[in-house]
Scaffold this motif. Structure first.
Motif, mmCIF file in Angstrom:
data_model
loop_
_atom_site.group_PDB
_atom_site.id
_atom_site.type_symbol
_atom_site.label_atom_id
_atom_site.label_comp_id
_atom_site.label_asym_id
_atom_site.label_seq_id
_atom_site.Cartn_x
_atom_site.Cartn_y
_atom_site.Cartn_z
ATOM 1 N N SER A 1 2.628 -5.341 -7.308
ATOM 2 C CA SER A 1 3.734 -4.723 -6.580
ATOM 3 C C SER A 1 3.515 -3.212 -6.459
ATOM 4 O O SER A 1 3.110 -2.566 -7.420
ATOM 5 C CB SER A 1 5.039 -5.004 -7.325
ATOM 6 N N GLY A 2 3.720 -2.677 -5.257
ATOM 7 C CA GLY A 2 3.576 -1.249 -5.046
ATOM 8 C C GLY A 2 2.154 -0.796 -4.791
ATOM 9 O O GLY A 2 1.879 0.394 -4.702
ATOM 10 N N LYS B 1 0.172 -3.041 -0.095
ATOM 11 C CA LYS B 1 -0.182 -4.145 0.808
ATOM 12 C C LYS B 1 0.663 -4.148 2.074
ATOM 13 O O LYS B 1 0.146 -4.242 3.188
ATOM 14 C CB LYS B 1 -0.029 -5.494 0.070
ATOM 15 N N SER B 2 1.986 -4.041 1.890
ATOM 16 C CA SER B 2 2.867 -4.030 3.065
ATOM 17 C C SER B 2 2.575 -2.825 3.948
ATOM 18 O O SER B 2 2.509 -2.932 5.173
ATOM 19 C CB SER B 2 4.333 -3.983 2.642
ATOM 20 N N THR B 3 2.384 -1.685 3.298
ATOM 21 C CA THR B 3 2.115 -0.458 4.036
ATOM 22 C C THR B 3 0.875 -0.610 4.916
ATOM 23 O O THR B 3 0.858 -0.152 6.056
ATOM 24 C CB THR B 3 1.944 0.718 3.057
HETATM 25 N N1 LIG Z 1 9.209 4.047 3.789
HETATM 26 C C1 LIG Z 1 8.787 4.464 2.582
HETATM 27 N N2 LIG Z 1 9.117 5.668 2.108
HETATM 28 C C2 LIG Z 1 8.672 6.099 0.906
HETATM 29 N N3 LIG Z 1 7.918 5.352 0.077
HETATM 30 C C3 LIG Z 1 7.559 4.138 0.484
HETATM 31 C C4 LIG Z 1 7.972 3.617 1.746
HETATM 32 N N4 LIG Z 1 7.461 2.365 1.890
HETATM 33 C C5 LIG Z 1 6.768 2.126 0.758
HETATM 34 N N5 LIG Z 1 6.807 3.167 -0.081
HETATM 35 C C6 LIG Z 1 6.134 3.250 -1.393
HETATM 36 O O1 LIG Z 1 4.774 3.008 -1.187
HETATM 37 C C7 LIG Z 1 4.227 2.215 -2.244
HETATM 38 C C8 LIG Z 1 3.573 0.989 -1.679
HETATM 39 O O2 LIG Z 1 4.570 0.174 -1.112
HETATM 40 P P1 LIG Z 1 4.243 -1.218 -0.428
HETATM 41 O O3 LIG Z 1 5.539 -1.767 0.044
HETATM 42 O O4 LIG Z 1 3.175 -1.073 0.560
HETATM 43 O O5 LIG Z 1 3.714 -2.074 -1.679
HETATM 44 P P2 LIG Z 1 3.365 -3.603 -1.730
HETATM 45 O O6 LIG Z 1 1.981 -3.718 -2.206
HETATM 46 O O7 LIG Z 1 3.696 -4.262 -0.466
HETATM 47 O O8 LIG Z 1 4.330 -4.094 -2.876
HETATM 48 P P3 LIG Z 1 5.164 -5.470 -3.017
HETATM 49 O O9 LIG Z 1 4.216 -6.494 -3.547
HETATM 50 O O10 LIG Z 1 6.225 -5.133 -4.015
HETATM 51 O O11 LIG Z 1 5.693 -5.790 -1.675
HETATM 52 C C9 LIG Z 1 5.391 1.939 -3.186
HETATM 53 O O12 LIG Z 1 5.303 2.847 -4.252
HETATM 54 C C10 LIG Z 1 6.605 2.204 -2.358
HETATM 55 O O13 LIG Z 1 7.653 2.666 -3.155
#
Ligand SMILES: Nc1ncnc2c1ncn2[C@@H]1O[C@H](COP(=O)(O)OP(=O)(O)OP(=O)(O)O)[C@@H](O)[C@H]1O
Ligand SMILES: [Mg+2]
Lengths: 218, 240
Positions: B36-37, B40-42
């Motif tokens: 998590s974090g 990946k989503s980004t």
């Molecule tokens: N719009 C935003 N503004 C500020 N910080 C953000 C934003 N979107 C994501 N983050 C931060 O960027 C980091 C990566 O987030 P992301 O959602 O890409 O993680 P992830 O790998 O998809 O996690 P998960 O498995 O929980 O979905 C996290 O620390 C999150 O808090």
């Protein structure tokens, strides 16, 4: 027995009362319509604006919302008279009542726009829909459904508040009844009747509101 | 083909992606796993140009996704995206959910759009729900609706962001089945997922992301069963 100065209420007064009813309806519809259109625009601008600009706009709207309507009406009609640009009571009342309505409606619509989550907007954009297409087809319809009950609430109070436009000489329901009371000295019957008319005007609106609310429940 | 080259992305001071390189060929399925974090989503949001990037390049069929001159709406039509939260449009029926974008964006007639929408809805097993409102459906059904809605734009690629994580366990299967179907039809997909077994089964390759860096990428079976990187090993030992 001396001749009475007063003549009792009669069927001949129906037309006069009806004019009052129609004028109340007329100015209410104008104010609700203009207030909603302007309120939607202002509410939208507020929902996308930076804090500083919002503070400024909020202050202006707060003035409209907090200064009693009756004072706004008298101030405005006196002012346009003083600057040599007199408006008839209807125009004058419509302008102030619409602005007053707009101030409340803008908060209603703002809440509506802000109720639609970013993720909903992103889902729409990810389908290839543009910014305005997303507003038009997603944000607006969803937001409006959410705040529809509040919209009905504001509209109902506009119908009642329109009575205040009587102070600048607009011949709406309250003013017609006031004149009838002076002539007939039958305040109880007349005020009861007028109260009933406001109910008859407002009830369909709140009924329609509840009906639509059920239909649009999301 | 999707090409991500030296991608850097931060939110303010927070560096989220720190130099991502990834190439996905037409017809390929690549899964992205990681804690998590990890970003990946980004990564998916950057490919879709929903999020701006600070450094690097993303090419979709050779088109620079973040070039000012690129028509982002056109780009997104190529890249169908499905989210963890399905975001059905609550004011529209199931059928209207699917026909909206084809009508508004592609200019299809209502008839054209409805015929097509029915095909896709049948395809994801919602053939009996055309006139239903999505809020009356289960999460699994709404997620399949989201997939049909995306497919109706005839995207060349699908970006899937943990499409089963918000679902009750008993509803996960039906959505995974839908994705298996897409895979069989040759859809190119980038699939962020927590379902390791599923990732191994449907993916050609798997990428493991930690702290904004792809630590390992390789054949799906190899990465899950026999990871080379010790960070991958540590992650997998925790989730498997
Ligand atoms: N719009 C935003 N503004 C500020 N910080 C953000 C934003 N979107 C994501 N983050 C931060 O960027 C980091 C990566 O987030 P992301 O959602 O890409 O993680 P992830 O790998 O998809 O996690 P998960 O498995 O929980 O979905 C996290 O620390 C999150 O808090
Ligand atoms: Mg995520």
């Amino acid at each position: 027995m001396g001749l009475s100065l007063f003549t009792p209420l009669s069927w001949n007064d129906t037309g006069f009362i009806l004019t009052g009813v129609l004028n109340t309806l007329y100015i209410s519809i104008v104010a609700i319509f203009l207030g909603s259109v302007l309120g939607m625009v202002v509410g939208f601008i507020r929902s996308i604006s930076k804090q500083s600009f919002n503070l400024f706009m909020g202050a202006f709207l707060d003035i409209l919302r907090t200064v009693p309507l009756i004072i706004q009406l008298v101030l405005f009609s006196t002012y346009v008279g003083v600057i040599g640009w007199p408006l008839n009571p209807f125009t004058c009342g419509s302008i102030i009542l619409s602005l007053y309505t707009m101030a409340f409606m803008s908060e209603v619509f703002r809440a509506g726009f802000e109720s639609v989550s970013d993720s909903m907007r992103i889902a729409s954009r990810s389908l290839g829909m543009g910014y305005w297409q997303t507003i038009r087809y997603i944000v607006l319809p969803i937001g409006m459904r959410t705040v529809f009950p509040s919209w009905i609430g504001v509209s109902l109070s506009v119908v009642k508040d329109s009575a205040l436009v009587s102070v600048i000489g607009y011949m709406e329901l309250l003013r017609t009844s006031d004149q009838l009371i002076t002539r007939t000295q039958q305040p109880l019957e007349i005020l009861l009747g007028v109260g009933l008319f406001y109910f008859i005007i407002s009830y369909p609106l709140s009924f329609f509101g509840r009906h639509m609310e059920r239909k649009m429940a999301i | 083909m999707i090409q991500v080259q030296g991608l850097h992305k931060s939110f303010g001071n927070l560096k989220v992606l720190k130099g991502i390189d990834l190439e996905v060929q037409k017809g390929e399925v690549v899964s992205v796993i990681g804690g998590s974090g990890s970003g990946k989503s980004t990564l998916l949001y950057c490919i879709n140009a929903i999020e701006k990037i600070q450094k690097g390049k993303i090419l979709v069929d050779g088109i620079d996704a973040h070039d000012k001159k690129t028509d982002k709406n056109k780009l997104r039509q190529k890249l169908g995206m499905v989210f963890q939260q399905w975001n059905s449009f609550p004011h529209l029926t199931v059928l209207e959910n699917v026909t909206l974008a084809p009508r508004v964006v592609l200019g299809q007639t209502t008839k054209q759009a409805e015929d097509l929408a029915k095909q896709y809805l049948d395809h994801v097993g919602l053939g009996d729900k055309y006139d239903e409102y999505p809020t009356r459906m289960s999460g699994g059904q709404q997620q399949r609706l989201a997939i049909a809605r995306t497919l109706a734009m005839k995207p060349s690629y699908m970006l899937l962001d943990e499409v089963t994580s918000a679902l009750d366990p008993e509803l996960v299967g039906e959505v995974l089945d839908t994705l298996r179907l897409l895979r069989k039809e040759g859809m190119t997909m980038i699939c962020v997922t927590h379902e390791m077994a599923f990732a191994k089964e449907v993916s050609d390759r798997i990428a493991f992301v930690e702290k904004g860096i792809i630590e390992e990428i390789g054949d799906a079976h190899q990465v899950i069963e026999n990871p080379a990187n010790e960070k991958t090993q540590r992650f997998l030992s925790k989730v498997l």
